[in-house]
Design an enzyme around this catalytic site. Structure first.
Site, PDB file in Angstrom:
ATOM      1  N   HIS A 158      37.025 -13.802  11.910  1.00 16.37           N
ATOM      2  CA  HIS A 158      37.998 -12.738  11.594  1.00 16.37           C
ATOM      3  C   HIS A 158      37.304 -11.377  11.472  1.00 16.37           C
ATOM      4  O   HIS A 158      37.782 -10.503  10.763  1.00 16.37           O
ATOM      5  CB  HIS A 158      38.751 -13.023  10.286  1.00 16.37           C
ATOM      6  CG  HIS A 158      39.270 -14.420  10.178  1.00 16.37           C
ATOM      7  ND1 HIS A 158      40.530 -14.788  10.589  1.00 16.37           N
ATOM      8  CD2 HIS A 158      38.678 -15.549   9.719  1.00 16.37           C
ATOM      9  CE1 HIS A 158      40.689 -16.078  10.379  1.00 16.37           C
ATOM     10  NE2 HIS A 158      39.583 -16.570   9.863  1.00 16.37           N
ATOM     11  N   SER A 279      27.172  12.960  25.817  1.00 20.16           N
ATOM     12  CA  SER A 279      28.435  13.697  25.734  1.00 20.16           C
ATOM     13  C   SER A 279      28.172  15.126  26.175  1.00 20.16           C
ATOM     14  O   SER A 279      27.106  15.678  25.903  1.00 20.16           O
ATOM     15  CB  SER A 279      28.928  13.670  24.288  1.00 20.16           C
ATOM     16  OG  SER A 279      29.740  14.791  24.022  1.00 20.16           O
ATOM     17  N   LYS A 285      25.298  12.382  20.779  1.00 21.12           N
ATOM     18  CA  LYS A 285      25.941  11.152  21.217  1.00 21.12           C
ATOM     19  C   LYS A 285      25.105  10.351  22.220  1.00 21.12           C
ATOM     20  O   LYS A 285      24.530  10.902  23.148  1.00 21.12           O
ATOM     21  CB  LYS A 285      27.301  11.450  21.862  1.00 21.12           C
ATOM     22  CG  LYS A 285      28.343  11.969  20.909  1.00 21.12           C
ATOM     23  CD  LYS A 285      28.700  10.992  19.792  1.00 21.12           C
ATOM     24  CE  LYS A 285      29.462   9.777  20.267  1.00 21.12           C
ATOM     25  NZ  LYS A 285      30.790  10.137  20.787  1.00 21.12           N
ATOM     26  N   GLU A 292      31.417  -0.369  27.907  1.00 21.63           N
ATOM     27  CA  GLU A 292      32.851  -0.045  27.902  1.00 21.63           C
ATOM     28  C   GLU A 292      33.461  -0.317  29.277  1.00 21.63           C
ATOM     29  O   GLU A 292      34.585  -0.800  29.384  1.00 21.63           O
ATOM     30  CB  GLU A 292      33.059   1.425  27.522  1.00 21.63           C
ATOM     31  CG  GLU A 292      32.759   1.688  26.054  1.00 21.63           C
ATOM     32  CD  GLU A 292      32.709   3.180  25.745  1.00 21.63           C
ATOM     33  OE1 GLU A 292      33.492   3.617  24.912  1.00 21.63           O
ATOM     34  OE2 GLU A 292      31.894   3.905  26.346  1.00 21.63           O
TER      35      GLU A 292
END
Ligand code: ARG
Length: 461
Positions: A158, A279, A285, A292
């Site tokens: 979970h 970025s 970043k 992704e």
């Protein structure tokens, strides 16, 4: 110009808009080597059966090999009026050999030709994924097991901290999933590896062809039994797409997990910088775009499976032109999954566990609670009572707040007489991991055994 498939029955040339709409050569050109291999085998069989002469066969074979080189070297013009790669190759043969070239299509139709060519292509694609790409990713996971054997990570259920595990136990979990993917592909390969050539359009042929002979030349395991079925069957495409979808699903959840792990919030893993992007506005970043996109591209693979399922769902027997649409969907699924696997392996190899961050927070979340409960069971306390008692101890620890090992012995004694004496030998994440026993668990001995098995399986020296 008359194309090989347009007989004397037509009173008019094809409308150009129809040619544009119906062509498949823009994508099925990828089948050219398989088409030529299929045609050579077919011609050899025709010669063996005296349906063409040996000399004609040799001319056909030599010309087909020349055509193959021309296509490979981009010296071959594709024209949509010839519809698909099969007719391009046949027309090129006829341009070279005239009537001899016109004999190649004896005893076959494009329906069985397309099916056979695609089966050959899919067989190769499966081999590439099953024998090379998946093992390379498994190799990347197994190869880092030794170096990560000292790292304990929380296992989650979970997405809540559950129990402590060795990092290699995670790595081998991914390997198991990928192994099932390999097994599935190999099983699917048997149903792909069936020769449909010679079933002709739908009913077979009156000519004395030898289907076993062609199948053997193309290294098929079997020949199809029913010409109506073979002309329509795309199960092999759908099944392969499903196998690919499962691989993509596995890669996607792994990617999701490592995206989480690479956040400051988790701080478990540092992704290799050459596999991350920056970025344009936020200089700090380091983004996990590759992961992704592995997750994102999975949607395409699922979409392709969906396309195929819907494509065939209402088709009457046997061949229908709808089936031409099977190729873009499967090509894209194969390309996407191959690309994801190719990037996943070096990413796994280059990632680094953030040992200090992991260790600093490892005692958070009471990962040793279940071990303590099982310790009580070994002291003779029934499971349900032990479960309740440890819940109570965790609550008391949270109130203080300390880890379970930070509770004084009187608290343990109050929970169960004498518990305070030696409970500390199973408390704390390190000791909890060492307390595991069962087969397939994270017990260090079990994990080491599994690593050895995996190294053997993948021939890692
Ligand atoms: N280009 C078509 C395909 O790939 C060939 C179809 C041949 N059969 C037919 N009956 N038109 O499926």
């Amino acid at each position: 110009m008359a194309t090989p498939s347009r007989s004397g029955v037509f009173g008019a040339a094809t409308d150009q808009r129809v040619e544009q709409f119906t062509e498949s050569v823009s994508f099925d050109h990828r089948l050219y080597t398989h088409d030529i291999a299929g045609s050579i085998a077919h011609s050899q069989m025709l010669a063996a059966q005296n349906l063409i002469s040996q000399d004609e066969q040799q001319q056909i074979e030599a010309a087909l090999l020349e055509i193959r080189d021309e296509i490979a070297e981009n010296r071959f013009e594709l024209r949509i009026e010839l519809e698909d790669i099969h007719m391009h190759i046949e027309q090129a043969l006829i341009d070279r050999l005239g009537d001899i070239g016109r004999k190649l299509h004896t005893g076959r139709s494009r329906n069985d030709q397309v099916s056979t060519d695609f089966r050959l292509w899919v067989r190769d694609a499966i081999d590439e994924i099953d024998r090379r790409l998946i093992p390379a990713l498994q190799d990347a996971f197994v190869s880092r097991c030794d170096q990560d054997m000292d790292v304990i990570l929380p296992a989650y259920t979970h997405l809540q901290r559950a129990q402590p595990v060795l990092a290699p136990h995670y790595w081998l979990a991914y390997c198991e999933k990928l192994q099932r993917d390999r097994d599935r592909l190999r099983d699917c390969r048997h149903r792909v590896n069936v020769c449909t050539l010679g079933t002709a359009a739908v009913a077979g042929t009156t000519l004395s062809i030898d289907r076993q002979d062609v199948a053997a030349r193309l290294e098929f395991e079997a020949i199809s039994a029913n010409s109506i079925d073979s002309s329509s069957d795309r199960d092999f495409v759908l099944e392969t797409a499903f196998c690919l979808t499962m691989i993509a699903e596995h890669l996607s959840s792994w990617a999701e997990e490592w995206i989480l792990w690479s956040t400051v919030e988790f701080g478990f893993i540092k992704l290799p910088h050459d596999f991350c992007t920056g970025s344009s506005i936020m200089p700090q970043k380091i983004n996990p775009d590759v992961l992704e996109l592995i997750r994102g591209k999975t949607s395409r693979v699922i979409g392709n499976l969906q396309t195929l399922l819907v494509l065939v769902k209402g088709l009457p027997l046997a061949y229908n032109r709808d089936l031409q649409e099977d190729k873009p969907a499967l090509f894209d699924a194969v390309d996407t999954v191959s690309a994801c696997l190719k990037l996943a392996a070096p990413l796994v190899a280059g990632a680094e566990l953030q040992r200090d961050t992991i260790a600093a927070r490892l005692e958070d979340g009471y990962l040793d609670a279940t071990t303590l409960m099982e310790y009580l069971i070994q002291c003779g306390v029934p499971h349900r009572n032990a479960h309740h008692l440890v819940g109570d101890l965790v609550r008391q620890a949270k109130d203080r707040p300390v880890p379970l090992s930070g509770l004084p012995s009187e608290v343990f004694d109050a929970a169960h007489a004498g518990l305070g004496d030696d409970v500390y030998k199973v408390l704390g994440v390190e000791k909890a991991v060492r307390a595991f026993r069962s087969h397939g668990s994270t017990a260090p001995k079990e994990v080491a055994k599994q690593v050895t098995l995996w190294r053997e399986r993948l021939s890692i020296t």
